[in-house]
Every structure is written in C-alpha cells, then in structure tokens.
Design a protein around this motif. Structure first.
Motif, short mmCIF file in Angstrom:
data_model
loop_
_atom_site.label_atom_id
_atom_site.label_comp_id
_atom_site.label_asym_id
_atom_site.label_seq_id
_atom_site.Cartn_x
_atom_site.Cartn_y
_atom_site.Cartn_z
N ASP A 212 8.80 -2.01 -6.84
CA ASP A 212 8.17 -2.41 -5.58
C ASP A 212 9.19 -3.10 -4.67
OD1 ASP A 212 6.52 -3.32 -3.56
OD2 ASP A 212 5.10 -4.33 -4.88
N LYS A 213 9.22 -2.70 -3.40
CA LYS A 213 10.14 -3.33 -2.46
C LYS A 213 9.91 -4.83 -2.36
CE LYS A 213 11.02 0.73 0.45
NZ LYS A 213 10.88 1.32 1.81
N ASP A 214 8.68 -5.27 -2.49
CA ASP A 214 8.35 -6.69 -2.52
C ASP A 214 8.13 -7.07 -3.99
OD1 ASP A 214 7.64 -9.30 -1.66
OD2 ASP A 214 5.52 -8.76 -1.77
N LEU A 215 9.21 -7.11 -4.76
CA LEU A 215 9.12 -7.27 -6.21
C LEU A 215 8.67 -8.68 -6.58
CD1 LEU A 215 9.63 -5.84 -8.95
CD2 LEU A 215 11.96 -6.78 -8.87
N ARG A 216 7.52 -8.77 -7.24
CA ARG A 216 6.96 -10.04 -7.70
C ARG A 216 6.38 -9.81 -9.08
NH1 ARG A 216 9.06 -13.74 -4.11
NH2 ARG A 216 9.22 -12.63 -2.12
N PHE A 217 7.10 -10.25 -10.10
CA PHE A 217 6.63 -10.04 -11.46
C PHE A 217 5.41 -10.90 -11.75
CE2 PHE A 217 11.12 -8.92 -11.69
CZ PHE A 217 11.08 -7.72 -12.39
N THR A 218 4.44 -10.30 -12.41
CA THR A 218 3.23 -11.01 -12.84
C THR A 218 3.14 -10.89 -14.36
OG1 THR A 218 2.01 -8.98 -12.30
CG2 THR A 218 1.92 -10.76 -10.70
N ILE A 219 3.78 -11.80 -15.06
CA ILE A 219 3.85 -11.72 -16.52
C ILE A 219 2.46 -11.96 -17.10
CG2 ILE A 219 4.87 -12.66 -18.62
CD1 ILE A 219 7.29 -13.45 -17.00
N SER A 275 0.45 -2.01 0.01
CA SER A 275 0.88 -1.88 1.41
C SER A 275 1.16 -3.23 2.04
CB SER A 275 -0.19 -1.14 2.21
OG SER A 275 -1.45 -1.80 2.10
N GLU A 276 0.60 -4.29 1.47
CA GLU A 276 0.84 -5.65 1.92
C GLU A 276 1.04 -6.53 0.69
OE1 GLU A 276 -2.24 -7.08 4.44
OE2 GLU A 276 -2.24 -5.32 5.73
N PRO A 277 1.78 -7.65 0.83
CA PRO A 277 1.97 -8.54 -0.31
C PRO A 277 0.64 -8.97 -0.91
CG PRO A 277 3.43 -9.15 1.49
CD PRO A 277 2.52 -8.09 2.03
N GLY A 278 0.56 -8.92 -2.22
CA GLY A 278 -0.66 -9.34 -2.92
C GLY A 278 -1.63 -8.23 -3.21
N LEU A 279 -1.45 -7.07 -2.56
CA LEU A 279 -2.34 -5.94 -2.81
C LEU A 279 -1.76 -5.04 -3.90
CD1 LEU A 279 -3.42 -4.84 0.80
CD2 LEU A 279 -4.62 -6.35 -0.80
#
Length: 319
Positions: A212-219, A275-279
C-alpha cells in the motif's frame, strides 16, 4: 526434486526465540548501503519488478492453470538466484471439492539444524473481474523473492537457515469455515508436526498486503509477543515506528497454523488498503493493481524484515 523437510545440516539445539544464535552473520542495519559481508540495502525497485512479473499470471486462483504457472514462475526465480527450491504439490478439500495446489519452498541452509520461516501466499481471491492481486498477494511475494536474491547473492551462510515459503490456497471462499482457506500453510504446518521438524523452527514471519502506498502495518492480536516486540524495536531503530499499530483484532492468516503447533509467529500486514487513509476498500477488488502499490512501501517492508533478523542476531552475540 528436493525434499523440503529433509534438513540435514550439522548440529542441533532446542532453545527459545530470544536465543536464535547468529542468524545471518551481521545483517544490514539502519543507514548502511554496502556491508563488508556483501549484503546491500533492500532494493524496493527490484521487489516491485518481481510483483510486475508475478501479476502477469492473473488471476492466479488456487488449483487453476494460472495458479500453477505462478508457482512455477516463483520456483524458476528462486532457481535463477541459486536458491535451493522445491514445488510441493498436494491435494486438499475445499468447500467446492478437492483441489490440487502447490507450495513453493526455497531454502538457504545454515550451519545449525534450525530454521526461520519467511512466508507469503501467492494465490488470488476467486471471482473478481480484472483482478491483479498486486498487493494481496503480489507485494509480499515480491519482497520475499528480493530477500532471497540478496541474501543468496551475498555469499553469507546463515548460522540458522532461512526457509522462504510461498503458500497456495490462502484465500478462503466460504468465510474461512473449518477447512476453508490457509490450505498451503496448514499443509506445511501438518508436515512439520508429523515429522517432528516443528521443533527446529525458531520463528515464522508472515508478510501480507505490504505494498500500500500509505503503508501502515496493523499487527494482529494473534501474533507472538516476543516477535511483536522485536518488530517494534526494528521499526524504532529505522525511524519507522509511526508505521505500526497494534490491533485488538484476530486475523485469520497463514501464520495461524504455525501458532497452533507451537511455533512463534507474527503477521506483518497492512489491513487498511484503501482509496483514503483508514479505509480498506481496495481489498479484494479490481482496484488491487500495480498503480496502487509502491516500491517505497516494499522497500520499507524489506528493511524492517532484515532489521528484525539483525536484532535477533545481535542479541545472541552479546550473550
């Protein structure tokens, strides 16, 4: 053909995660470009090129001709790198009957009869039009292939061996009811348990949806505590701690069968691909294509994975 589970390297030890030994005789840490042992910084552009090549076999649903072609492509890439590789064909029951699937296993043996598994699935979710699966499952597969290439090319022999496991049949088609999904990882875990070789596995690190371009790992909550701590330490050392959050949710993914047989395991996943952060609205849709992933995110994932291994090695060196 190699028997992926006939591990005959000399020596044996039965110890905990925090006593892994010198995993990769000085893996690259933060800020270094070229190491004395020949290892270089992880190359996100190379990993992205691997994803581009893989998505030519799309969709690549488990048990389909395209799925088989994808598996053979991964196998051939490992062979090109000089990594010992095996195609492990198996038949499993699904909600739609029996299917023939195939795992791809690459191995870089170490000096001891101990192993760390680095995992990814390569199949795609069935029934989606124009589906590339560039993030789910291309991104993790691309990262693992580049990791295998760079470690093998370095000429460094690990003290503990590395297994690169590319799983078929991860995607569930009936809501992950018993017997649905995780076919490749359940098959491998069952083999390990039946042979007793599960005792030789010190850790399992799973990568999934890491492009993901807005990479945010959710362990996910169902990850081993020691490996979670190592991952957060790695992220902090690399200045990437803000990329990680700890989820209270349990995720059904390919690390679960290994947890169930007592192997420490973690799922490095970004489960907000949208398409948006958090989605998460790109997940399992035709929007999961190359234009919605980035080489930068693949590079971040590769660097963190290497740093985790580096930390484990350095802890033991200081004992």
């Amino acid at each position: 053909m190699l028997n992926a589970f006939s591990w005959k390297t000399p020596g044996s030890r039965n110890c905990g995660l925090m006593a892994l030994g010198v995993l990769l005789a000085v893996l690259p840490g933060c800020g270094s470009v070229e190491q004395a042992n020949g290892l270089t910084e992880f190359d996100g552009a190379r990993a992205y090129a691997e994803v581009e090549a893989l998505v030519q076999f799309s969709p690549r649903d488990a048990g389909t001709p395209a799925g088989w072609k994808a598996a053979k492509h991964i196998f051939q890439r490992l062979e090109t790198f000089g990594v010992d590789a095996d195609l492990d064909e198996f038949v499993d029951m699904t909600p739609k009957g029996k299917k023939t699937m195939i795992n791809v296993i690459g191995m870089i043996p170490g000096k001891k009869r101990e192993w760390v598994i680095l995992g990814s699935h390569f199949d795609t979710m069935p029934g989606i039009d124009n589906f590339q699966g560039a993030n789910d499952s291309g991104s993790s597969t691309g990262v693992l292939l580049e990791l295998a290439r760079m470690i093998q090319a370095s000429g460094v022999q690990p003290d503990i061996g590395l297994i690169f496991a590319f799983f078929d049949g991860e995607e569930g088609i009936a809501g992950y009811i018993p017997g649905d999904g995780l076919h490749g990882s359940r098959h491998m875990a069952r083999q390990l348990l039946e042979s007793g070789d599960h005792k030789k596995i010190r850790a399992m690190i799973l990568l999934d949806m890491v492009g993901d371009k807005d990479l945010r790992f959710t362990i996910p909550y169902n990850s081993s505590r020691d490996l979670v701590q190592e991952t957060l330490n790695a992220a902090h050392r690399l200045g990437l701690r803000d990329r990680f959050t700890l989820s209270r949710s349990i995720i059904t993914d390919d690390h679960v069968p290994f947890l169930e047989i007592g192997i420490p395991a973690i799922d490095l996943i970004d489960f907000k691909f949208g398409s948006e952060p958090g989605l998460n609205d790109h997940w399992h849709t035709e929007a999961d294509h190359l234009q919605n992933i980035s080489a930068e995110s693949l590079e971040i994932t590769g660097r963190i994975t290497l740093q985790i291994l580096n930390q484990i090695a350095l802890q033991q060196k200081g004992d």
